[in-house]
Scaffold this active site. Sequence first.
Site, PDB file in Angstrom:
ATOM      1  NE  ARG A  24      -3.193   0.745   3.193  1.00  0.00           N
ATOM      2  CZ  ARG A  24      -4.085   1.240   4.059  1.00  0.00           C
ATOM      3  NH1 ARG A  24      -5.161   1.853   3.616  1.00  0.00           N
ATOM      4  NH2 ARG A  24      -3.926   1.057   5.342  1.00  0.00           N
ATOM      5  CG  ASP A  25       3.461   4.537   1.787  1.00  0.00           C
ATOM      6  OD1 ASP A  25       3.282   5.236   0.760  1.00  0.00           O
ATOM      7  OD2 ASP A  25       4.015   4.967   2.810  1.00  0.00           O
ATOM      8  CG  PHE A  26       6.702  -0.265  -3.654  1.00  0.00           C
ATOM      9  CD1 PHE A  26       7.564  -1.109  -2.988  1.00  0.00           C
ATOM     10  CD2 PHE A  26       7.069   0.187  -4.914  1.00  0.00           C
ATOM     11  CE1 PHE A  26       8.761  -1.510  -3.551  1.00  0.00           C
ATOM     12  CE2 PHE A  26       8.268  -0.202  -5.492  1.00  0.00           C
ATOM     13  CZ  PHE A  26       9.112  -1.058  -4.804  1.00  0.00           C
ATOM     14  CB  THR A  65       3.568   8.436  -0.832  1.00  0.00           C
ATOM     15  OG1 THR A  65       3.901   7.933   0.469  1.00  0.00           O
ATOM     16  CG2 THR A  65       4.426   9.666  -1.129  1.00  0.00           C
TER      17      THR A  65
END
Length: 241
Positions: A24-26, A65
Amino acid sequence: MRIALGAAKGLAFLHNAERPVIYRDFKTSNILLDSDYTAKLSDFGLAKAGPQGDETHVSTRVMGTYGYAAPEYVMTGHLTARSDVYSFGVVLLELLTGKKSVDKTRPSKEQSLVDWARPKLNDKRKLLQIIDPRLESEYSVRGAQKACSLAYYCLSQNPKARPLMSDVVETLEPLQSGSSSCANEVSLASSLIGVGRPLVIGNHRAIQMHHKFVQTVGAGAGCRSANPSCSPGPPTACRVR
């Protein structure tokens, strides 16, 4: 390419677990590198259990992000493993171009790296224009084309047109120099988590790592799918193998 492969193996490990996990936040700052440039994923604070059985997605509050999050996730809150694939495509694009995903100091049409670069990724006449010029052409043109084609499909607006992370791994492995040995250097477990320094695009160290990244691109892999030439077309699934 070793950095990209290590990160891809980490995501594939999560996606193929008995209960799939979506990162989810790579993004680049969540990829840690050791002294040998072995990539490890860090900061699992936003990770989410993926859909199971007949579920097609997980509905969740939009977090992540800006510049890396998949467009369908931002618009609907529907999260799938393909959302991670899009984020991986952004990071791969950063490595190829040496540019940040979002940079307000660039001209207005270039502030979003994906919007500026993706139309060029599948055009052999234009794709070399976006490769980091600081590399001074010290890379395999054919290998760069393969990497750009992979990024192109990872960044598809239609999530079903994106490859699986396991397919991404299969595409990246032959792009290593000495692929037979490199494939064994980064294990699934070591790619998943560890300590080190984050990969940050834009500073001197990142330039050195990026030089190492592109210079080792080989010419051994292709994108095999229902659309074998991987040319732009209808949004059908392209499983890169």
